[in-house]
Design an enzyme around this catalytic site. Structure first.
Site, short mmCIF file in Angstrom:
data_model
loop_
_atom_site.label_atom_id
_atom_site.label_comp_id
_atom_site.label_asym_id
_atom_site.label_seq_id
_atom_site.Cartn_x
_atom_site.Cartn_y
_atom_site.Cartn_z
N GLU A 56 0.85 -1.20 0.00
CA GLU A 56 0.00 0.00 0.00
C GLU A 56 0.88 1.25 0.00
OE1 GLU A 56 -3.12 0.09 -1.12
OE2 GLU A 56 -3.77 -1.18 0.54
N ASP A 63 -4.47 0.77 -9.29
CA ASP A 63 -5.87 0.40 -9.50
C ASP A 63 -6.12 0.05 -10.96
OD1 ASP A 63 -5.90 1.24 -6.90
OD2 ASP A 63 -6.75 3.20 -7.37
C1 GLA Z 1 -5.27 4.79 -4.00
C2 GLA Z 1 -4.58 5.13 -5.30
C3 GLA Z 1 -3.59 4.05 -5.72
C4 GLA Z 1 -2.66 3.67 -4.58
C5 GLA Z 1 -3.44 3.45 -3.29
C6 GLA Z 1 -2.53 3.26 -2.09
O1 GLA Z 1 -6.08 3.67 -4.16
O2 GLA Z 1 -5.54 5.31 -6.32
O3 GLA Z 1 -2.87 4.46 -6.86
O4 GLA Z 1 -1.67 4.66 -4.41
O5 GLA Z 1 -4.30 4.54 -3.00
O6 GLA Z 1 -1.80 2.08 -2.20
#
Ligand code: GLA
Length: 398
Positions: free
Chosen positions: A43, A181
Site C-alpha cells: 500500500e 488500481d
Molecule cells: C489509492 C490510489 C492508488 C494507490 C493506493 C494506495 O487507491 O488510487 O494508486 O496509491 O491509493 O496504495
C-alpha cells in the site's frame, strides 16, 4: 458475445444493455467492462516505484456504447438515475458529478490518441461499491477505455489504456494517484493474484493459495474526505525524500535503490518524517515478497502477520489510518479464525481486509457490527470476493 464471459459478468452486461435499450430504443454496438480491485499488500508503494499484490474482484462497471449525435457525448448514469449531454472530447464542467467527469475524461483522453469518427451515446452501470476503497473509479475508467479502444479501432496496449486512465485521474479529477488500481483492473487473471513491480511495470500472476482461508473486506463507513489532500502530501514527501537522498548520493537510481544508510542520513539532516515515509515504502516492498512466499507455502499465520505489520506501518509510519480502521483491525484480529488484518487503499476511511478461515468467516460481520456499534456511528458492510479476469470489451451481438 465473447464465449468466456462468466455468468456473473454476463448478468452485469445484460443489465447495462437492457438500460441502453430502454434509454435509446436500440441495442448498443459495443460493451466494455472493468472490475473493481482489492490490494492484498503493498500500500502506497505504486507511486514510489515499489511492489504491490492486487487482484480484480467480481464487481464490475459496464459501459454499453453506440454511435450518437455528432459532436456529442450523451451518457446515462444508470446507478445515479441521471443523464448528461457533453461536448465530445471535452472535459465535463468542474462542478459536474464525478461519474460525468470520468466519462468525459476517458473520451477526451482516448480522442487525444485516436480521432473519434462519430458522436457517442452510452449507459454506464455497475456494482462496485462506491467510496469503499475497492476502486470503482478504475473500474469505470477501464470499462470506458476498453470499449472506446474497440469502438475507435485504436491500436493501444493494455498498459497504454491504464496510463490513459491515470491521466483521467490526474487531469479530470485532480487526483495524484498511481497506477495500482488501473493495472489491477486491466490485467487481472481468474483465481490469480498479481505481483506488480512499479519500477519496471512487470506483472507476475501467482496462485491465490490458502484454500481453507478467505479474504473478507469490511467497509468502515468512513468517507475518505481527507484522502485527496493527504495523498498529495504523501506523494510530495516521498519525492522530497528521494531528491534529498540523491543530493548525497548521485548514483541513487530511484526509490528502489534506497537503503538504510539513506534513511539514516535523512534523519541526521533533520528529515525524520520523510525518512519515516520512505521507511514504510521500503518495508512494504519486502512484505509483498514475503506475502508471495507465505501464500506459496500455505503459511496463513505468516500471511496474517504480514497484514498486521503492514497496518502498523500505515498507521504509525505513513500515518494514513484513522480511529475506525484501527479499531476494526483490532476487532478482526481478536476474532478466532482471523490470521491478520489491515487497512487497504488510500486510507482515512474505506476498508479493512482480513484473512479469515472459511469456517469462521460467516460469523465475522455480526460480531464486528456488535463490537463496532457502541464506539462509532457508521454502518459496516462486508464482502467476500471471487478473483476475476481483467477489463475488456466486445462488439455486442445480442
Ligand atoms: C489509492 C490510489 C492508488 C494507490 C493506493 C494506495 O487507491 O488510487 O494508486 O496509491 O491509493 O496504495
Amino acid at each position: 458475445m465473447a464465449p468466456d464471459l462468466s455468468a456473473a459478468l454476463r448478468q452485469r452486461v445484460e443489465r447495462s444493455v437492457g438500460a441502453y435499450r430502454s434509454r435509446f430504443g436500440l441495442d448498443p454496438t459495443w460493451v466494455g467492462w472493468g472490475p473493481g480491485r482489492v490490494n492484498l499488500i503493498g500500500e502506497h508503494t505504486d507511486y514510489n516505484q515499489g511492489l504491490a499484490m492486487p487482484a480484480a474482484i467480481d464487481r464490475w462497471v459496464v459501459v454499453a456504447l453506440g454511435a450518437g449525435p455528432d459532436g456529442q457525448l450523451v451518457v446515462r448514469g444508470e446507478d445515479f438515475d441521471d443523464e448528461c449531454t457533453l461536448a465530445l472530447g471535452r472535459p465535463a464542467p468542474s462542478h459536474a458529478p464525478s461519474w460525468q467527469r470520468y466519462a468525459a475524461g476517458c473520451v477526451a483522453e482516448l480522442a487525444a490518441l485516436q480521432p473519434l469518427r462519430t458522436g457517442l451515446q452510452a449507459v454506464v452501470a455497475g456494482d462496485v461499491p462506491l467510496g469503499a476503497g475497492l476502486s470503482s473509479s478504475a473500474a469505470v475508467e477501464m470499462a470506458w477505455l476498453n470499449v472506446l479502444r474497440l469502438a475507435s479501432g485504436a491500436q493501444l496496449s493494455g498498459l497504454e489504456l491504464a496510463q490513459a486512465a491515470q491521466r483521467v485521474e490526474h487531469r479530470h479529477l485532480g487526483l495524484a494517484s498511481g497506477l495500482l488500481d488501473q493495472l489491477a483492473s486491466q490485467f487481472s487473471r481468474v483465481h490469480r493474484l498479481m505481483v506488480v513491480d512499479f519500477e519496471s511495470l512487470e506483472i507476475r500472476w501467482v496462485p491465490a493459495g490458502l484454500p481453507r482461508w478467505t479474504w473478507v473486506v469490511v467497509e468502515s463507513g468512513v468517507r475518505r474526505e481527507l484522502a485527496a489532500s493527504a495523498y498529495r502530501d504523501r506523494v510530495a514527501e516521498c519525492q522530497l525524500g528521494l531528491a534529498l537522498a540523491r543530493g548525497s548520493d548521485a548514483e541513487l537510481r530511484g526509490y528502489r535503490g534506497l537503503g538504510a544508510s539513506h534513511l539514516e542520513l535523512l534523519e541526521r539532516q533533520g528529515h525524520a518524517l520523510v525518512a519515516q515515509r520512505l521507511g514504510h515504502v521500503m518495508d512494504e516492498n519486502q512484505r509483498v515478497l514475503a506475502m508471495e512466499r507465505a501464500l506459496a507455502s500455505g503459511d496463513a499465520a505468516g500471511a496474517g502477520a504480514l497484514l498486521c505489520a503492514s497496518h502498523a506501518s500505515l498507521r504509525d509510519l505513513y500515518q494514513v489510518s484513522c480511529a475506525e480502521l484501527d479499531a476494526l483491525v483490532e476487532l478482526c484480529i481478536a476474532w478466532p479464525g482471523c490470521a491478520g488484518a489491515r487497512m487497504v487503499g488510500g486510507g482515512f476511511g474505506g476498508c479493512v481486509l482480513a484473512l479469515v478461515q472459511v469456517d469462521a468467516a460467516q460469523g465475522l460481520p455480526a460480531y464486528l457490527a456488535r463490537a463496532y456499534a457502541p464506539r462509532f456511528p457508521h454502518r459496516l458492510r462486508s464482502w467476500q470476493f471471487a478473483l476475476v479476469g481483467g477489463a475488456g470489451a466486445v462488439r455486442w451481438e445480442g
